[in-house]
Design an enzyme around this catalytic site. Structure first.
Site, PDB file in Angstrom:
ATOM      1  NE  ARG A 145       1.535   7.962   3.452  1.00 52.30           N
ATOM      2  CZ  ARG A 145       2.073   7.881   4.673  1.00 52.30           C
ATOM      3  NH1 ARG A 145       2.594   6.716   5.089  1.00 52.30           N
ATOM      4  NH2 ARG A 145       2.102   8.927   5.470  1.00 52.30           N
ATOM      5  CG  HIS A 239      -5.006   8.256  -0.159  1.00 56.22           C
ATOM      6  ND1 HIS A 239      -3.875   7.470  -0.238  1.00 56.22           N
ATOM      7  CD2 HIS A 239      -4.711   9.225   0.751  1.00 56.22           C
ATOM      8  CE1 HIS A 239      -2.942   7.949   0.574  1.00 56.22           C
ATOM      9  NE2 HIS A 239      -3.428   9.004   1.180  1.00 56.22           N
ATOM     10  NE  ARG A 242      -2.922   7.558   4.435  1.00 53.72           N
ATOM     11  CZ  ARG A 242      -2.029   7.285   5.378  1.00 53.72           C
ATOM     12  NH1 ARG A 242      -1.884   6.041   5.801  1.00 53.72           N
ATOM     13  NH2 ARG A 242      -1.290   8.241   5.904  1.00 53.72           N
ATOM     14  CG  HIS A 265      -0.889  11.837   9.279  1.00 51.86           C
ATOM     15  ND1 HIS A 265      -2.237  12.023   9.518  1.00 51.86           N
ATOM     16  CD2 HIS A 265      -0.796  11.398   7.990  1.00 51.86           C
ATOM     17  CE1 HIS A 265      -2.919  11.713   8.429  1.00 51.86           C
ATOM     18  NE2 HIS A 265      -2.069  11.329   7.498  1.00 51.86           N
ATOM     19  CE1 TYR A 274      -8.960  11.066   7.023  1.00 50.53           C
ATOM     20  CE2 TYR A 274      -6.958  11.470   8.266  1.00 50.53           C
ATOM     21  CZ  TYR A 274      -7.583  11.121   7.083  1.00 50.53           C
ATOM     22  OH  TYR A 274      -6.839  10.834   5.973  1.00 50.53           O
TER      23      TYR A 274
END
Length: 293
Positions: A145, A239, A242, A265, A274
């Protein structure tokens, strides 16, 4: 019915301490419902779950977004729960009312070609360009992040072994780096950082041009400026690298559990978005390439 709405709004304000925005939304939603019920000659005591579902269907026919309908359901639930708890109705007709399923919007990502163009923009002729190159390369190489990137300390990196140590709120993560990001980071440490820092004891890895810790807004401006320079006009956010990191890993065969661990996560369902993006990309490639698509 109008009197019950006034009492409900007073309850939200005095007892629940709801914000003005919340109260205004609930007032609008409940009044719209009351208008619908009155136009169908329905009174509070005769309202059923079927009536409320008909109202939601009517909102859908009017073209209201699922998020708007979902907010209406929350307002209706709160209103009828209040009536039921205060003995104004004998049963709560909203108890089985369901919100529409809101599909999560897929995040914007860069293609691999766009990443290459973006990461080639910083100049290696000055300290700022060398630093910017290292930051972008580390961000894309690790998927951390932006808040984690700007909080990295010099001791959090191990260039020889090729990893960074990232401390989020829940646990420590060890994330590998590739050769390109290691080279960019070495160049920054060898030729730029010592010149940029003001305090020799500074432990933050990436410093601003003033020699101190960089802000999220400062880094966002860096990404946006290089995106404009590269001719990339997608909606650029801090973001985006990422998301691109995770999407490209999955597209190239990485398993979701490994990507989940690198991203930090807690729930793999968050990472599964994703995989969906990768599937959409495969369908797009198929439809363009297959002779019978």
């Amino acid at each position: 019915m109008r009197e019950t709405v006034s009492k409900f709004l007073d309850y939200l304000k005095t007892e629940k301490g709801s914000s003005q925005n919340t109260i205004a939304s609930y007032e609008r939603d409940v009044n719209n419902l009351i208008n619908y019920l009155e136009s169908n000659s329905l009174t509070i005591g005769k309202i059923t779950n079927t009536n409320l579902n008909s109202y939601l269907i009517n909102l859908e026919k009017m073209g209201r977004a699922p998020s708007t309908i979902s907010r209406n359901v929350a307002s209706i639930h709160s209103y009828f729960r209040y009536l039921y708890k205060n003995d104004m109705i004998k049963q709560d007709p909203s108890s089985n009312l369901l919100s529409p399923k809101i599909e999560k919007k897929l995040p914007e990502v860069l293609t691999m070609e766009e990443v290459d163009i973006l990461l080639s923009q910083p100049s290696d002729n000055d300290c700022k360009g060398i630093r910017d190159k290292a930051m972008l390369e580390v961000l894309y190489a690790t998927g951390i992040r932006v808040s984690e990137l700007i909080n990295l300390k010099k001791d959090d990196i191990n260039i020889n072994l090729g990893y960074i140590k990232c401390n989020d709120k829940k646990k420590e993560r060890i994330i590998p780096m590739g050769q390109v990001s290691k080279d960019a980071l070495s160049n920054y440490l060898d030729h730029a950082r010592e010149i940029m820092i003001k305090d020799p004891g500074e432990d933050i890895l990436f410093v601003s041009c003033l020699g101190h810790k960089m802000s999220r807004q400062g880094f966002w401006k860096i990404v946006k400026s290089y995106a404009n320079k590269a001719g990339i006009y997608k909606k650029i956010t801090p973001h985006i690298l990422r998301h691109s990191f995770a999407t490209h890993l999955v597209e190239n065969g990485a398993d979701l559990r490994s990507v989940q661990e690198m991203l930090g996560h807690s729930d793999i369902s968050t990472t599964q978005i994703y995989a969906k993006m990768s599937n959409n990309r495969l369908k797009e490639v198929y439809s363009k390439a297959h002779p019978r698509a």
